[in-house]
Design a protein around this motif. Structure first.
Motif, PDB file in Angstrom:
ATOM      1  N   GLY A  53       8.483  27.022 -52.355  1.00  0.00           N
ATOM      2  CA  GLY A  53       7.767  27.183 -51.087  1.00  0.00           C
ATOM      3  C   GLY A  53       6.293  26.843 -51.201  1.00  0.00           C
ATOM      4  O   GLY A  53       5.485  27.259 -50.362  1.00  0.00           O
ATOM      5  N   LEU A  72      -0.907  15.509 -50.619  1.00  0.00           N
ATOM      6  CA  LEU A  72      -0.992  14.055 -50.775  1.00  0.00           C
ATOM      7  C   LEU A  72      -2.445  13.674 -51.014  1.00  0.00           C
ATOM      8  O   LEU A  72      -3.352  14.279 -50.449  1.00  0.00           O
ATOM      9  CB  LEU A  72      -0.502  13.352 -49.506  1.00  0.00           C
ATOM     10  CG  LEU A  72       0.989  13.472 -49.179  1.00  0.00           C
ATOM     11  CD1 LEU A  72       1.286  12.734 -47.883  1.00  0.00           C
ATOM     12  CD2 LEU A  72       1.846  12.923 -50.305  1.00  0.00           C
ATOM     13  N   GLY A 111       3.312   9.302 -55.254  1.00  0.00           N
ATOM     14  CA  GLY A 111       3.724   9.581 -53.884  1.00  0.00           C
ATOM     15  C   GLY A 111       4.913   8.695 -53.533  1.00  0.00           C
ATOM     16  O   GLY A 111       4.948   7.519 -53.894  1.00  0.00           O
ATOM     17  N   VAL A 112       5.904   9.282 -52.884  1.00  0.00           N
ATOM     18  CA  VAL A 112       7.111   8.526 -52.527  1.00  0.00           C
ATOM     19  C   VAL A 112       7.172   8.386 -51.010  1.00  0.00           C
ATOM     20  O   VAL A 112       6.904   9.354 -50.286  1.00  0.00           O
ATOM     21  CB  VAL A 112       8.370   9.283 -53.041  1.00  0.00           C
ATOM     22  CG1 VAL A 112       9.640   8.604 -52.584  1.00  0.00           C
ATOM     23  CG2 VAL A 112       8.335   9.418 -54.560  1.00  0.00           C
ATOM     24  N   ILE A 114       9.201   8.644 -48.120  1.00  0.00           N
ATOM     25  CA  ILE A 114      10.485   9.330 -47.956  1.00  0.00           C
ATOM     26  C   ILE A 114      11.187   8.888 -46.670  1.00  0.00           C
ATOM     27  O   ILE A 114      10.608   8.944 -45.591  1.00  0.00           O
ATOM     28  CB  ILE A 114      10.270  10.859 -47.922  1.00  0.00           C
ATOM     29  CG1 ILE A 114       9.590  11.320 -49.225  1.00  0.00           C
ATOM     30  CG2 ILE A 114      11.594  11.587 -47.706  1.00  0.00           C
ATOM     31  CD1 ILE A 114       9.140  12.771 -49.197  1.00  0.00           C
TER      32      ILE A 114
HETATM   33  P1  ADP Z   1       8.048  23.336 -52.698  1.00  0.00           P
HETATM   34  O1  ADP Z   1       9.533  23.337 -52.586  1.00  0.00           O
HETATM   35  O2  ADP Z   1       7.560  24.314 -53.701  1.00  0.00           O
HETATM   36  O3  ADP Z   1       7.359  23.467 -51.375  1.00  0.00           O
HETATM   37  P2  ADP Z   1       8.261  20.448 -53.127  1.00  0.00           P
HETATM   38  O4  ADP Z   1       8.078  19.746 -54.405  1.00  0.00           O
HETATM   39  O5  ADP Z   1       9.652  20.551 -52.603  1.00  0.00           O
HETATM   40  O6  ADP Z   1       7.602  21.896 -53.270  1.00  0.00           O
HETATM   41  O7  ADP Z   1       7.334  19.751 -52.047  1.00  0.00           O
HETATM   42  C1  ADP Z   1       7.328  20.116 -50.682  1.00  0.00           C
HETATM   43  C2  ADP Z   1       7.438  18.867 -49.821  1.00  0.00           C
HETATM   44  O8  ADP Z   1       6.368  17.977 -50.158  1.00  0.00           O
HETATM   45  C3  ADP Z   1       8.706  18.077 -50.057  1.00  0.00           C
HETATM   46  O9  ADP Z   1       9.764  18.536 -49.238  1.00  0.00           O
HETATM   47  C4  ADP Z   1       8.282  16.669 -49.721  1.00  0.00           C
HETATM   48  O10 ADP Z   1       8.366  16.471 -48.310  1.00  0.00           O
HETATM   49  C5  ADP Z   1       6.808  16.643 -50.110  1.00  0.00           C
HETATM   50  N1  ADP Z   1       6.643  16.003 -51.434  1.00  0.00           N
HETATM   51  C6  ADP Z   1       6.779  16.596 -52.646  1.00  0.00           C
HETATM   52  N2  ADP Z   1       6.608  15.734 -53.656  1.00  0.00           N
HETATM   53  C7  ADP Z   1       6.359  14.540 -53.086  1.00  0.00           C
HETATM   54  C8  ADP Z   1       6.112  13.212 -53.578  1.00  0.00           C
HETATM   55  N3  ADP Z   1       6.084  12.936 -54.893  1.00  0.00           N
HETATM   56  N4  ADP Z   1       5.898  12.211 -52.678  1.00  0.00           N
HETATM   57  C9  ADP Z   1       5.940  12.463 -51.350  1.00  0.00           C
HETATM   58  N5  ADP Z   1       6.168  13.668 -50.822  1.00  0.00           N
HETATM   59  C10 ADP Z   1       6.385  14.704 -51.655  1.00  0.00           C
END
Ligand code: ADP
Ligand code: MG
Length: 399
Positions: A53, A72, A111-112, A114
């Motif tokens: 989270g 980001l 950064g991806v 998505i």
């Molecule tokens: P948490 O579950 O602890 O909130 P996450 O790693 O799932 O952390 O990240 C939360 C959101 O951030 C993801 O659902 C995604 O949308 C975005 N995100 C995470 N890592 C990346 C990445 N490398 N590139 C782009 N978006 C990302």
């Protein structure tokens, strides 16, 4: 035992699984250096704490408008700014509780772009005694919420250990994700790789949330949470080395050094018991008498004076503890030895809260005499029910 996201991803990469490139950082400088090693121009700065989270989390020290624990960054300067804001501050998420967790590490990753987020996890299903897959098209959000609101969007199935992973399991995962063409093939391959990694590492839980489909058609592990079977860690020194004790309850870390099974709970009656079953029964009977246990503590079969003293100290570190109930069955150990240990420990820690002791077993009469003649205000109890009633009454009296 839990590990950080970046550690989980390194383990998965060792098993051939595709994860975005990234590097961990302990300082702002390291964060910028880490970003320099990535192609850019989009970076993601992620707080590394043992809780999910993070994206929707809030930093205690920053204003309500400040961004969360997954940010980001479009330039090295932005990476630096985010690292400065996040490191050393306290991130509160739905999984950390109100106290939050201090962010001491960051992960700087590619950064991806998505296209869609999915959910995929593997866990040991105690009911079937098998490794189960949990799959959903609804990724990026709390799976508990999905399970509650739209359970029909979650598919679960388990793998028969005698058969092992079969191609149809891979197809079931890809089908549940509603993937076609090349993405469908990627999902089948990934499911097999994850299953193999899960078994090879004695994993307890491996959660990928989100698994993403990128704009250029690749399935990527974007977030990864792994926990491992503590009883199997001796077989995995490399995984054991990933342990981050700053993420664990300090009392639980200290207890593990003395080989004591201790788990902190929310009540006010500290418990010291030998045997996990007796410890559970003790906690139940405290509750039955209207109070709550402050901890679970199993001192084990061969509790020595040092162990008993360490246990007392650990219990008393919890400021919520208003009384202690010792419930020991002297089987292998004799009651007089235990009684001496208790008296010594109570003196060592200068015990200030009420102490009720229930001893049973070999040399019980001698043990009770030692407690009674100790000059300490130890209340002796005859059985489990009597002990629980007495400690609850003593705590009420002292309040
Ligand atoms: P948490 O579950 O602890 O909130 P996450 O790693 O799932 O952390 O990240 C939360 C959101 O951030 C993801 O659902 C995604 O949308 C975005 N995100 C995470 N890592 C990346 C990445 N490398 N590139 C782009 N978006 C990302
Ligand atoms: Mg996540």
């Amino acid at each position: 035992m839990n590990v950080h996201e970046y550690q989980a991803k390194e383990l998965l990469a060792q098993h051939g699984i595709a994860v975005p490139a990234g590097h961990a950082a302990l300082s702002v400088e390291e964060a910028v250096e880490a970003a320099k090693k990535l192609p850019g121009p989009l970076y993601v700065v992620k707080a590394q704490i043992h809780a999910g989270g993070r994206g929707k989390g809030k930093f205690k020290e920053l204003g309500a408008d400040a961004k969360g624990g997954v940010r980001l960054a479009k330039s090295l300067d932005e990476v630096k700014d985010h690292a400065e804001e996040m490191l050393g501050n306290t991130l509160v998420t739905i999984q950390t509780g109100d106290a939050g967790k201090q962010v001491n590490r960051l992960y700087i990753t590619d950064g991806v772009d998505i296209a869609k987020e999915y959910y995929l996890s593997l866990l040991v299903d105690r009911a079937t005694g098998r490794v189960a897959f949990v799959v959903s098209t609804e990724g990026g959000m709390d799976i508990e919420t999905v399970a509650h609101d739209t359970p029909e969007l979650i598919t679960t199935f388990s793998v028969d250990p005698a058969q092992g992973f079969q191609p149809h399991h891979g197809r079931a995962v890809a089908f549940a994700l509603k993937l076609t063409g090349d993405l469908n093939k990627q999902a089948q391959k990934l499911a097999k790789q994850l299953y193999d990694a899960f078994l090879a590492t004695d994993c307890e839980m491996l959660e990928i949330n989100p698994l993403v489909e990128s704009e250029d058609g690749k399935l990527l592990v974007l977030d990864a949470k792994m926990s491992f079977d503590g009883n199997a860690l001796y077989r995995h020194k490399d995984i054991e080395a990933l342990r981050d004790e700053t993420e664990e309850d300090p009392a639980e870390v200290e207890a593990s050094e003395y080989d004591l099974a201790y788990i902190k709970l929310d009540g006010n009656i500290g418990c010291m018991v030998n045997g996990a079953g007796l410890a559970m029964a003790t906690m139940d009977i405290i509750k039955l008498n209207g109070a709550f246990p402050a901890n679970f503590l199993d001192v084990g079969g061969g509790a020595t004076t040092e162990k008993v003293t360490a246990a007392f100290k650990i219990i008393l570190k919890d400021p919520a503890v208003e009384g202690i109930l010792v419930n020991i069955f002297g089987g292998i150990m004799k009651c007089d030895v235990i009684a001496n240990g208790i008296v010594q420990a109570a003196k060592d820690v200068n015990l200030q809260v009420p102490l009720v002791v229930r001893l049973e077993g070999t040399n019980v009469a001698e043990g009770k005499a030692i407690l009674n003649n100790s000059g300490l205000a130890i209340v002796s109890a005859d059985n489990l029910g009597d002990a629980a009633q007495k400690i609850v009454a003593e705590v009420k009296k002292a309040a």
